[in-house]
Design a protein around this motif. Sequence first.
Motif, PDB file in Angstrom:
ATOM      1  N   LEU A  87       0.838  -1.189   0.000  1.00  0.00           N
ATOM      2  CA  LEU A  87       0.000   0.000   0.000  1.00  0.00           C
ATOM      3  C   LEU A  87       0.877   1.244   0.000  1.00  0.00           C
ATOM      4  N   SER A  88       0.303   2.321  -0.517  1.00  0.00           N
ATOM      5  CA  SER A  88       1.025   3.582  -0.521  1.00  0.00           C
ATOM      6  C   SER A  88       0.520   4.462   0.604  1.00  0.00           C
ATOM      7  N   GLY A  89       1.264   5.518   0.861  1.00  0.00           N
ATOM      8  CA  GLY A  89       0.879   6.448   1.910  1.00  0.00           C
ATOM      9  C   GLY A  89       0.355   7.743   1.319  1.00  0.00           C
ATOM     10  N   GLY A  90       0.380   8.797   2.116  1.00  0.00           N
ATOM     11  CA  GLY A  90      -0.151  10.068   1.653  1.00  0.00           C
ATOM     12  C   GLY A  90      -1.673  10.073   1.703  1.00  0.00           C
ATOM     13  N   SER A  91      -2.273  10.945   0.908  1.00  0.00           N
ATOM     14  CA  SER A  91      -3.727  11.115   0.957  1.00  0.00           C
ATOM     15  C   SER A  91      -4.457  10.486  -0.229  1.00  0.00           C
ATOM     16  N   THR A  92      -3.782  10.391  -1.374  1.00  0.00           N
ATOM     17  CA  THR A  92      -4.472   9.877  -2.565  1.00  0.00           C
ATOM     18  C   THR A  92      -5.106   8.512  -2.363  1.00  0.00           C
ATOM     19  N   PRO A  93      -4.445   7.595  -1.648  1.00  0.00           N
ATOM     20  CA  PRO A  93      -5.021   6.239  -1.539  1.00  0.00           C
ATOM     21  C   PRO A  93      -6.324   6.167  -0.739  1.00  0.00           C
ATOM     22  N   GLY A 120       4.676   0.376   1.165  1.00  0.00           N
ATOM     23  CA  GLY A 120       5.848   0.772   0.397  1.00  0.00           C
ATOM     24  C   GLY A 120       6.804   1.606   1.221  1.00  0.00           C
ATOM     25  N   ASP A 121       6.226   2.349   2.164  1.00  0.00           N
ATOM     26  CA  ASP A 121       7.051   3.199   3.024  1.00  0.00           C
ATOM     27  C   ASP A 121       6.204   3.701   4.182  1.00  0.00           C
ATOM     28  N   ASP A 122       6.873   4.282   5.175  1.00  0.00           N
ATOM     29  CA  ASP A 122       6.147   4.946   6.246  1.00  0.00           C
ATOM     30  C   ASP A 122       7.040   5.987   6.899  1.00  0.00           C
ATOM     31  N   ARG A 123       6.388   6.824   7.636  1.00  0.00           N
ATOM     32  CA  ARG A 123       7.109   7.866   8.357  1.00  0.00           C
ATOM     33  C   ARG A 123       7.557   7.288   9.676  1.00  0.00           C
ATOM     34  N   CYS A 124       8.682   7.774  10.195  1.00  0.00           N
ATOM     35  CA  CYS A 124       9.208   7.267  11.468  1.00  0.00           C
ATOM     36  C   CYS A 124       8.521   7.972  12.632  1.00  0.00           C
ATOM     37  N   SER A 159       1.151   8.811  10.321  1.00  0.00           N
ATOM     38  CA  SER A 159       1.491   7.424   9.981  1.00  0.00           C
ATOM     39  C   SER A 159       0.691   6.911   8.775  1.00  0.00           C
ATOM     40  N   ASN A 160       1.364   6.346   7.792  1.00  0.00           N
ATOM     41  CA  ASN A 160       0.675   5.717   6.660  1.00  0.00           C
ATOM     42  C   ASN A 160      -0.102   4.484   7.121  1.00  0.00           C
ATOM     43  N   TYR A 161       0.455   3.795   8.103  1.00  0.00           N
ATOM     44  CA  TYR A 161      -0.239   2.632   8.667  1.00  0.00           C
ATOM     45  C   TYR A 161      -1.551   3.081   9.305  1.00  0.00           C
ATOM     46  N   LEU A 186       1.753   3.110  -5.707  1.00  0.00           N
ATOM     47  CA  LEU A 186       2.674   4.212  -5.440  1.00  0.00           C
ATOM     48  C   LEU A 186       1.954   5.537  -5.621  1.00  0.00           C
ATOM     49  N   GLY A 187       2.405   6.525  -4.880  1.00  0.00           N
ATOM     50  CA  GLY A 187       1.980   7.898  -5.132  1.00  0.00           C
ATOM     51  C   GLY A 187       3.188   8.661  -5.644  1.00  0.00           C
ATOM     52  N   MET A 188       2.973   9.918  -5.944  1.00  0.00           N
ATOM     53  CA  MET A 188       4.084  10.764  -6.377  1.00  0.00           C
ATOM     54  C   MET A 188       3.860  12.168  -5.832  1.00  0.00           C
ATOM     55  N   GLY A 245       8.267  14.946  -7.399  1.00  0.00           N
ATOM     56  CA  GLY A 245       8.647  13.752  -8.142  1.00  0.00           C
ATOM     57  C   GLY A 245       9.106  12.602  -7.273  1.00  0.00           C
ATOM     58  N   HIS A 246       9.008  12.753  -5.941  1.00  0.00           N
ATOM     59  CA  HIS A 246       9.368  11.615  -5.074  1.00  0.00           C
ATOM     60  C   HIS A 246       8.285  10.561  -5.148  1.00  0.00           C
ATOM     61  N   THR A 247       8.692   9.327  -4.860  1.00  0.00           N
ATOM     62  CA  THR A 247       7.748   8.236  -4.693  1.00  0.00           C
ATOM     63  C   THR A 247       8.255   7.342  -3.580  1.00  0.00           C
ATOM     64  N   LEU A 248       7.382   6.527  -2.995  1.00  0.00           N
ATOM     65  CA  LEU A 248       7.759   5.841  -1.760  1.00  0.00           C
ATOM     66  C   LEU A 248       8.306   6.922  -0.826  1.00  0.00           C
ATOM     67  N   SER A 249       9.417   6.645  -0.160  1.00  0.00           N
ATOM     68  CA  SER A 249      10.104   7.740   0.539  1.00  0.00           C
ATOM     69  C   SER A 249      11.468   7.952  -0.097  1.00  0.00           C
ATOM     70  N   HIS A 290      12.868  11.399   9.342  1.00  0.00           N
ATOM     71  CA  HIS A 290      13.333  10.079   8.918  1.00  0.00           C
ATOM     72  C   HIS A 290      12.146   9.282   8.386  1.00  0.00           C
ATOM     73  N   ARG A 291      12.424   8.487   7.365  1.00  0.00           N
ATOM     74  CA  ARG A 291      11.425   7.616   6.774  1.00  0.00           C
ATOM     75  C   ARG A 291      12.001   6.212   6.670  1.00  0.00           C
ATOM     76  N   VAL A 292      11.140   5.240   6.413  1.00  0.00           N
ATOM     77  CA  VAL A 292      11.564   3.881   6.058  1.00  0.00           C
ATOM     78  C   VAL A 292      10.893   3.546   4.729  1.00  0.00           C
ATOM     79  N   ASP A 296      -1.906  20.081  -8.763  1.00  0.00           N
ATOM     80  CA  ASP A 296      -0.553  20.340  -8.244  1.00  0.00           C
ATOM     81  C   ASP A 296       0.450  19.288  -8.718  1.00  0.00           C
ATOM     82  N   LYS A 297      -0.043  18.242  -9.351  1.00  0.00           N
ATOM     83  CA  LYS A 297       0.867  17.195  -9.857  1.00  0.00           C
ATOM     84  C   LYS A 297       1.082  17.325 -11.377  1.00  0.00           C
ATOM     85  N   ALA A 298       0.406  18.275 -12.014  1.00  0.00           N
ATOM     86  CA  ALA A 298       0.423  18.346 -13.480  1.00  0.00           C
ATOM     87  C   ALA A 298       1.833  18.591 -14.025  1.00  0.00           C
TER      88      ALA A 298
HETATM   89  C1  6PG Z   1       4.194   9.154   1.801  1.00  0.00           C
HETATM   90  C2  6PG Z   1       4.006   8.433   0.506  1.00  0.00           C
HETATM   91  C3  6PG Z   1       4.439   9.328  -0.602  1.00  0.00           C
HETATM   92  C4  6PG Z   1       3.149   9.754  -1.262  1.00  0.00           C
HETATM   93  C5  6PG Z   1       3.349  10.990  -2.083  1.00  0.00           C
HETATM   94  C6  6PG Z   1       2.010  11.498  -2.644  1.00  0.00           C
HETATM   95  O1  6PG Z   1       4.586   8.534   2.792  1.00  0.00           O
HETATM   96  O2  6PG Z   1       3.883  10.358   1.796  1.00  0.00           O
HETATM   97  O3  6PG Z   1       4.397   7.218   0.428  1.00  0.00           O
HETATM   98  O4  6PG Z   1       5.313   8.767  -1.536  1.00  0.00           O
HETATM   99  O5  6PG Z   1       2.664   8.692  -2.065  1.00  0.00           O
HETATM  100  O6  6PG Z   1       3.904  11.983  -1.241  1.00  0.00           O
HETATM  101  O7  6PG Z   1       1.217  11.858  -1.542  1.00  0.00           O
HETATM  102  P1  6PG Z   1      -0.290  12.399  -1.760  1.00  0.00           P
HETATM  103  O8  6PG Z   1      -1.094  11.213  -2.217  1.00  0.00           O
HETATM  104  O9  6PG Z   1      -0.707  12.896  -0.398  1.00  0.00           O
HETATM  105  O10 6PG Z   1      -0.218  13.482  -2.810  1.00  0.00           O
END
Ligand code: 6PG
Length: 260
Positions: A46-52, A78-82, A90-92, A153-155, A159-163, A189-191, A212-214
């Motif tokens: 699973l991805s983190g952030g808000s999109t999922p 895929g990743d999480d915040r420490c 927390s993405n979890y 994955l998100g972005m 242009g970052h993805t995962l962490s 820190h991230r993992v 904002d991603k365009a």
């Molecule tokens: C995180 C994510 C990160 C995320 C992008 C997009 O921990 O934040 O893994 O890679 O997917 O930052 O985040 P949004 O979906 O909030 O735009």
Amino acid sequence: MTGPAHDRIHLVIADDLNGVASHAADLFVRLGQSAAATSGRFAVALSGGSTPRALHALLGAPPSYDAVEWTTVQLFWGDDRCVPPDDPESNYRMARETLLDTLLARGAIGDEQIHRIRTELPPDEAAAAYERELRQSFVLAEGELPRFDLVFLGMGPDGHTLSLFPRTAALGVTDRLVTANYVPKLNAHRVTLTYPVANSAAVVAFLVAGADKAEVLARVLEGPRDAEEYPAQGVTLTGGDLYWLVDRAAAARLQRDVAD
Ligand code: 6PG
């Protein structure tokens, strides 16, 4: 599309975030049914952030919920915040609130199918513990990479993805499955999974939505390759399918509208 070479790349442009989530849920169901019928195991990161969030809401409700053999599903991140697992960052925690609590309450999955990153540990220990869990769950031989059935994955706008953030140490980590990564601009820190793991997946699906991603989406998909500056370009599957599930707002700067 002049981005990195891939075996198979699929660009799907949906009307809005809900459309992106709907395509992602359909992909989850289709791949999940296939995995259940063949290996009996559906390993998803699973991805983190808000999109999922919108995707998780669809997976926890009919029709998607009813179409998944949840007993076969193994959920990873895929990743999480420490931060602690109950921290708002927390993405979890986000996944618990938007999907896992529903699945657990219904008895659809058990705790043993949830493989969170233990972000309450010091970063390097959390990374090492998650790597051990991956090796154990995928029953990996020395030097073998886990092959996820699906990695969401998100972005970010940078242009970052995962962490895997621009110009950070984790971009160069190729001898491990998981690494801690200090992100100076966040002072955090991230993992994160490393590139070799993401790139060994059978399917990777980027979910990207919003105006904002365009600019970054056009740069990543149609600009020259520079994964140090645009880490999403470092996701170059070796023998898999790469999906870009995006909405019209995020696709606005693409040179051409290509929908699968
Ligand atoms: C995180 C994510 C990160 C995320 C992008 C997009 O921990 O934040 O893994 O890679 O997917 O930052 O985040 P949004 O979906 O909030 O735009």
